[in-house]
Write a protein that holds these residues in place. Structure first.
Motif, PDB file in Angstrom:
ATOM      1  N   LEU A 135      48.174  -1.210  40.002  1.00 59.56           N
ATOM      2  CA  LEU A 135      47.443   0.044  40.212  1.00 59.56           C
ATOM      3  C   LEU A 135      48.334   1.085  40.902  1.00 59.56           C
ATOM      4  N   ASP A 136      49.108   0.653  41.877  1.00 62.65           N
ATOM      5  CA  ASP A 136      50.034   1.578  42.558  1.00 62.65           C
ATOM      6  C   ASP A 136      51.056   2.138  41.583  1.00 62.65           C
ATOM      7  N   VAL A 137      51.628   1.259  40.749  1.00 65.60           N
ATOM      8  CA  VAL A 137      52.619   1.700  39.762  1.00 65.60           C
ATOM      9  C   VAL A 137      51.963   2.672  38.782  1.00 65.60           C
ATOM     10  N   SER A 138      50.721   2.401  38.379  1.00 63.53           N
ATOM     11  CA  SER A 138      50.012   3.280  37.442  1.00 63.53           C
ATOM     12  C   SER A 138      49.797   4.658  38.066  1.00 63.53           C
ATOM     13  N   ARG A 139      49.467   4.744  39.319  1.00 58.78           N
ATOM     14  CA  ARG A 139      49.278   6.033  40.003  1.00 58.78           C
ATOM     15  C   ARG A 139      50.600   6.808  40.068  1.00 58.78           C
ATOM     16  N   GLU A 140      51.664   6.081  40.409  1.00 57.27           N
ATOM     17  CA  GLU A 140      52.974   6.746  40.478  1.00 57.27           C
ATOM     18  C   GLU A 140      53.377   7.280  39.107  1.00 57.27           C
ATOM     19  N   LEU A 141      53.138   6.495  38.067  1.00 58.69           N
ATOM     20  CA  LEU A 141      53.460   6.925  36.707  1.00 58.69           C
ATOM     21  C   LEU A 141      52.631   8.149  36.329  1.00 58.69           C
TER      22      LEU A 141
END
Length: 175
Positions: A140-146
């Motif tokens: 989820l964190d990686v998805s937000r950063e992306l």
């Protein structure tokens, strides 16, 4: 009561008719005795039939006595909980449709398969959920950063706005 005596002049006629009357009385008595004998035979047959019925009833009563005792014991044990459950059972009976009963029967029929799958498929997955949660948070964190990085690309704001408008239109059509 005084019985009338025949006139002595009629005595020969009376005496001549007496054997005929006596034989008539004897015939009537014999017929009556025959009818009484037939009636006594029918009464005896009825008595024998009644005796047979009494024996059968006695046998049935002897067989039923242990069953009645068992039912009495069972009723004594079940009466308190059934009395307590009676309002619930009445509500259940009043509110349950035949379709719901059929669905419940179907569900009970599927319970063995559901239990097997729960034990072999669902429970093993549930035991791994504790270790999966941190991975999901990282994803989820990686998805937000992306998403943030994509938002900074030139022209992405307009694309994002168009996608949101299209989603709103789709939502309105589905309502």
């Amino acid at each position: 009561m005084r019985l009338p005596l025949p006139d002595p002049r009629e005595l020969p006629r009376v005496l001549l008719g007496l054997p005929e009357r006596v034989f008539g009385l004897l015939d009537a008595a014999e017929s009556l005795i025959g009818r009484v004998d037939a009636l006594l035979e029918r009464i005896e047959g009825t008595r024998l039939g009644a005796d047979a019925v009494v024996r059968r009833v006695d046998g049935i009563a002897a067989d039923a006595e242990p069953l009645v005792h068992r039912l009495g014991v069972l009723l004594d044990r079940l009466e308190p909980p059934l009395t307590t459950l009676e309002p619930t059972l009445r509500t259940l009976a009043d509110t349950t449709s035949p379709a719901e009963v059929a669905a419940l029967v179907t569900m009970v029929d599927h319970l063995p398969e559901l239990t097997r799958r729960l034990e072999t498929e669902v429970l093993p997955i549930m035991t791994t959920l504790g270790s999966v949660a941190p991975d999901i948070h990282d994803l989820l964190d990686v998805s937000r950063e992306l998403n943030e990085m994509l938002g900074k690309l030139p022209g992405m704001g307009r694309i994002k706005k168009r996608v949101e408008e299209q989603q709103e239109d789709d939502a309105e059509r589905s309502d």
